[in-house]
Design an enzyme around this catalytic site. Structure first.
Site, PDB file in Angstrom:
ATOM      1  N   LYS A 112      41.758   5.272   1.006  1.00  0.00           N
ATOM      2  CA  LYS A 112      41.255   3.893   0.931  1.00  0.00           C
ATOM      3  C   LYS A 112      41.478   3.138   2.234  1.00  0.00           C
ATOM      4  O   LYS A 112      40.674   2.282   2.596  1.00  0.00           O
ATOM      5  CB  LYS A 112      41.892   3.153  -0.255  1.00  0.00           C
ATOM      6  CG  LYS A 112      41.385   3.689  -1.585  1.00  0.00           C
ATOM      7  CD  LYS A 112      41.639   2.766  -2.740  1.00  0.00           C
ATOM      8  CE  LYS A 112      40.956   3.324  -3.991  1.00  0.00           C
ATOM      9  NZ  LYS A 112      41.195   2.566  -5.191  1.00  0.00           N
ATOM     10  N   LYS A 194      35.577  12.579  -6.106  1.00  0.00           N
ATOM     11  CA  LYS A 194      35.730  12.149  -7.494  1.00  0.00           C
ATOM     12  C   LYS A 194      34.791  10.977  -7.795  1.00  0.00           C
ATOM     13  O   LYS A 194      34.450  10.204  -6.893  1.00  0.00           O
ATOM     14  CB  LYS A 194      37.184  11.803  -7.804  1.00  0.00           C
ATOM     15  CG  LYS A 194      37.564  10.378  -7.622  1.00  0.00           C
ATOM     16  CD  LYS A 194      38.976  10.087  -8.036  1.00  0.00           C
ATOM     17  CE  LYS A 194      39.262   8.640  -7.707  1.00  0.00           C
ATOM     18  NZ  LYS A 194      39.296   7.728  -8.810  1.00  0.00           N
ATOM     19  N   LYS A 197      34.711   3.983  -9.008  1.00  0.00           N
ATOM     20  CA  LYS A 197      34.097   2.663  -9.223  1.00  0.00           C
ATOM     21  C   LYS A 197      33.720   2.008  -7.913  1.00  0.00           C
ATOM     22  O   LYS A 197      32.765   1.272  -7.824  1.00  0.00           O
ATOM     23  CB  LYS A 197      35.086   1.650  -9.817  1.00  0.00           C
ATOM     24  CG  LYS A 197      35.755   1.961 -11.052  1.00  0.00           C
ATOM     25  CD  LYS A 197      36.554   0.708 -11.458  1.00  0.00           C
ATOM     26  CE  LYS A 197      37.733   1.127 -12.278  1.00  0.00           C
ATOM     27  NZ  LYS A 197      38.940   1.336 -11.480  1.00  0.00           N
TER      28      LYS A 197
HETATM   29  N1  AQP Z   1      36.727  10.507 -11.622  1.00  0.00           N
HETATM   30  C1  AQP Z   1      37.693  10.392 -12.536  1.00  0.00           C
HETATM   31  N2  AQP Z   1      37.882  11.353 -13.458  1.00  0.00           N
HETATM   32  C2  AQP Z   1      38.865  11.256 -14.387  1.00  0.00           C
HETATM   33  N3  AQP Z   1      39.707  10.200 -14.455  1.00  0.00           N
HETATM   34  C3  AQP Z   1      39.544   9.207 -13.562  1.00  0.00           C
HETATM   35  N4  AQP Z   1      40.190   8.065 -13.350  1.00  0.00           N
HETATM   36  C4  AQP Z   1      39.642   7.421 -12.292  1.00  0.00           C
HETATM   37  N5  AQP Z   1      38.637   8.134 -11.795  1.00  0.00           N
HETATM   38  C5  AQP Z   1      38.553   9.251 -12.557  1.00  0.00           C
HETATM   39  C6  AQP Z   1      41.298   7.586 -14.162  1.00  0.00           C
HETATM   40  O1  AQP Z   1      40.907   6.358 -14.771  1.00  0.00           O
HETATM   41  C7  AQP Z   1      42.056   5.511 -14.905  1.00  0.00           C
HETATM   42  C8  AQP Z   1      41.766   4.148 -14.370  1.00  0.00           C
HETATM   43  O2  AQP Z   1      41.489   4.267 -12.985  1.00  0.00           O
HETATM   44  P1  AQP Z   1      41.880   3.099 -11.981  1.00  0.00           P
HETATM   45  O3  AQP Z   1      41.255   1.857 -12.412  1.00  0.00           O
HETATM   46  O4  AQP Z   1      43.368   3.114 -11.825  1.00  0.00           O
HETATM   47  O5  AQP Z   1      41.218   3.491 -10.633  1.00  0.00           O
HETATM   48  P2  AQP Z   1      41.320   4.735  -9.706  1.00  0.00           P
HETATM   49  O6  AQP Z   1      42.192   5.781 -10.301  1.00  0.00           O
HETATM   50  O7  AQP Z   1      41.712   4.272  -8.335  1.00  0.00           O
HETATM   51  O8  AQP Z   1      39.834   5.305  -9.662  1.00  0.00           O
HETATM   52  P3  AQP Z   1      38.428   4.586  -9.793  1.00  0.00           P
HETATM   53  O9  AQP Z   1      38.149   4.255 -11.216  1.00  0.00           O
HETATM   54  O10 AQP Z   1      37.428   5.410  -9.160  1.00  0.00           O
HETATM   55  O11 AQP Z   1      38.551   3.192  -9.071  1.00  0.00           O
HETATM   56  P4  AQP Z   1      38.525   2.802  -7.539  1.00  0.00           P
HETATM   57  O12 AQP Z   1      37.227   3.252  -7.001  1.00  0.00           O
HETATM   58  O13 AQP Z   1      38.667   1.322  -7.564  1.00  0.00           O
HETATM   59  O14 AQP Z   1      39.684   3.480  -6.895  1.00  0.00           O
HETATM   60  C9  AQP Z   1      43.202   6.222 -14.186  1.00  0.00           C
HETATM   61  O15 AQP Z   1      44.026   6.878 -15.140  1.00  0.00           O
HETATM   62  C10 AQP Z   1      42.504   7.232 -13.332  1.00  0.00           C
HETATM   63  O16 AQP Z   1      43.311   8.368 -13.076  1.00  0.00           O
END
Ligand code: AQP
Length: 327
Positions: A112, A194, A197
């Protein structure tokens, strides 16, 4: 004491099926076995720039998505992180326990911070201390998360062990719960990344609130591998990723799925996957729309009260152990 679960999601954009299949779905399944706390982690969201109006809206939307997924406020505590000030307070304390070298080794920080270039906030680096605070405040036993959070969870354990060693037994040491299937759903536009969002290409993810046409279009455009047969195969990550989503949404075995797609091509897989996703998401979205503002507000206020009652006890112990006594 009943065993506890804590987990959360960031309101950093539109929750996607990766968030659902990797995390939310397991929260729903585990909530009856554990005393459960599910948090919308808005303080984590501001580690990267957010539009205040959008953040406000997304924070409530994420809480609605928890409820519509099946998190039951009668058995689980649902709340917004910033409503319980102990999260920020304990995060500061843990910032003084965690080492900079440990934070700099986190792959999420490395990824990031590359995207933010020179505007990397100190909060992005210290994000794992806040996550450790979230978990440790509730004396959590189990943290159901996707694969990407495994490293942060390991750091949480290390920080808790260090605190216990230096100041006396205070925190329970949590375990990660990472599902065998669905722990890392990959992006549709690049099976080596992966699903995320905050990725600028929205075609890489299926949002939980996407409409049927958008879902069909995104799956149609999804990258596939060379070859034509539709089967689970580690050496063909794009098709295996699509099949994994199909498996989780239809609850079929791999053998049943491979038999279903025998002799059929990628177009059939994409079409059937779109059908299965729409069949799952349409009633989900209907439930999201059915939650009134009043009901949501009441659930979140009750949740914050319940969470605060526990967080206060832990925070008091932490301060006593460290000699922070105030006037
Ligand atoms: N691609 C994924 N596959 C399976 N699990 C996923 N998680 C995130 N992406 C995947 C899991 O969803 C939960 C919430 O995620 P978060 O809001 O903590 O964000 P993150 O892990 O940083 O990933 P995101 O959703 O893609 O958000 P951004 O882009 O903002 O970083 C967690 O349990 C995560 O493991």
């Amino acid at each position: 004491m009943a065993k506890r679960i804590f987990s959360g999601a960031q309101p950093t954009g539109n929750l996607h099926i990766g968030n659902y299949l990797g995390a939310l779905r397991n929260w729903v399944a585990l909530q009856h076995e554990y005393e459960s706390f599910f948090c919308v982690v808005d303080l984590h969201a501001i580690t990267i720039p957010q539009d205040p109006e959008v953040l406000r809206e997304k924070t409530r939307e994420v809480a609605r998505l928890y409820l519509a997924a099946g998190i039951d406020p009668a058995v689980s505590t649902i709340f917004i992180q910033s409503d319980v000030q102990e999260h920020a307070e304990l995060a500061w304390v843990l910032n003084c326990v965690v080492r900079i070298g440990e934070l700099e080794r986190m792959t999420q920080y490395k990824d990031k911070s590359k995207k933010q270039r020179e505007n990397v906030s100190a909060g992005l680096l210290t994000y794992p201390a806040l996550m450790a605070a979230d978990i440790l405040l509730y004396q959590t036993d189990l943290v159901p998360v996707g694969q990407d959070q495994k490293q942060h969870l390991e750091l949480t354990r290390d920080v808790a062990e260090r605190f216990n060693r230096d100041f006396g037994e205070t925190f329970r040491i949590p375990d990660a719960y990472i599902p065998k299937v669905g722990a890392r759903i990959q992006a549709l536009d690049d099976p080596l990344k992966k699903m995320s969002k905050s990725d600028e290409n929205a075609n890489g993810r299926i949002g939980l609130l996407d409409d049927a046409d958008t879902i069909r279009r995104k799956f149609k455009r999804a990258v596939t591998d060379s070859g034509t047969d539709v089967r689970f195969d580690e050496t063909r990550p794009a098709v295996t990723n699509l099949l994994t989503v199909y498996q989780l949404l239809t609850n079929q075995t791999r053998e049943e799925i491979e038999a279903h797609f025998a002799g059929k091509g990628y177009a059939q897989l994409k079409g059937d996957l779109a059908d299965a996703t729409i069949a799952f998401l349409e009633p989900y979205q209907e439930r999201v729309r059915g939650i009134s503002d009043e009901e949501l507000g009441r659930i979140l206020r009750d949740g914050a009260d319940k969470a605060r009652a526990i967080a206060e006890v832990t925070m008091r112990q932490v301060k006593e152990r460290m000699g922070i006594v105030g006037a």
